[in-house]
Design a protein around this motif. Structure first.
Motif: not given
Length: 308
Positions: A237-240, A244-245, A247-251
């Motif tokens: 869960x921590x890895x997911x 996600x963080x 991917x969000x930062x990249x976007x």
């Protein structure tokens, strides 16, 4: 299938379903009932005739009554009731004669064994299976399969218990599918979590290949549970969350860079202000800080010059 090779070594079935000869049983039922009642009328009359001196006629009537009774018993052994959604597999002295699927009262060959086989649609849900995925991570997986008997002869004669056979083969297919793909996708690979529809289709195909020898047709299958095993669930869960963080930062960065480019292009297009390279770099830096920061920015008004 290129990504998944289904290899199921099953013996080739030798028996296939065929239609048994059967007629409507209602007329024969009426005749059989008349045959059962005939001895009660013929035997007393024959006894009276035999006592009165007409021995030959009396014996003939008694014999006729007995024969009609035996014929009625024979007819009753050939009658079978077939309910909707069921079939009767007919055997005569151990030999497969055929299958009756027409609902109603049917008459088949007498002295045959009639085995009832349900052709209704059924569900089977597997137990929660703990298995390692393609990356070696322990996961828990369960599935439900919707199936029905397509070939009654195969279902009865090719396996001992076709319901138990379907249950075991479904469990085996779920384990194989779970160990063939990673839980989470990477490098454009199929994954159990992100490609559920395609994985479900492959699961149905593998189950069908495994249960075909039992005359069973798989209508569909669905994954009902898919999760990491409890011992690694928190770590995964921590890895997911980290993924996600990122991917969000990249976007956010991609969007911020696009907005900065648009702002500079608009300023140049409308000649609002001329900026040298240093001022452009300062403006880009300030905009990126404002757009990419995870906290609200406090504006600072500069009343002096950039160079002092």
């Amino acid at each position: 299938m290129t990504d998944l090779q289904i290899a199921v070594d099953m013996p080739a079935p030798q028996t296939h379903e065929r239609t048994a000869r059967a007629a409507s049983g209602w007329p024969l039922l009426v005749l059989a009932l008349l045959g059962l009642l005939s001895p009660f009328a013929l035997v007393p009359i024959g006894a009276v005739l035999a006592a009165g001196g007409s021995g030959g006629a009396g014996v003939a009537l008694i014999a006729a009554g007995v024969l009609l009774l035996l014929a009625a018993v024979v007819v009753f052994t050939g009658l079978t009731a077939v309910a909707p959604g069921e079939a009767r597999v007919i055997q005569l002295l151990g030999r497969y004669v055929g299958t009756v699927r027409t609902p109603g009262l049917r008459f088949v060959a007498p002295f045959t064994q009639k085995r009832r086989v349900s052709t209704r649609i059924r569900n089977h849900e597997t137990d929660i299976t703990k298995v390692n995925d393609a990356d070696g991570n322990p996961i828990e997986m369960a599935a439900v399969v919707v199936w029905q008997v397509e070939d009654t002869a195969k279902a009865v004669f090719e396996v001992d218990d076709f319901m138990e056979f379907v249950a075991f083969q479904t469990e085996t297919a779920v384990r194989h599918i779970a160990g063939s793909y990673p839980y989470d996708g990477h490098d454009d690979m199929l994954s159990l979590r992100q490609n559920a529809e395609e994985i479900t289709g492959r699961l149905s195909a593998e189950i069908q290949a495994r249960v075909a020898s039992a005359g069973v047709e798989v209508i569909e299958s669905r994954i009902t549970r898919l999760a990491y095993a409890p011992e690694i669930a928190q770590a995964m869960l921590r890895r997911q969350q980290a993924g996600a963080i990122v991917a969000a930062r990249q976007r956010i960065v991609d969007g911020a860079v696009g907005m900065v480019e648009a702002a500079l292009a608009r300023l140049d297009e409308h000649d609002v202000i001329e900026l040298d390279e240093e001022r452009k770099a300062t403006m880009v830096s300030n905009l990126l800080v404002v757009l990419c920061g995870d906290r609200d920015v406090q504006p600072v008004v500069n009343t002096g010059s950039l160079y002092r």
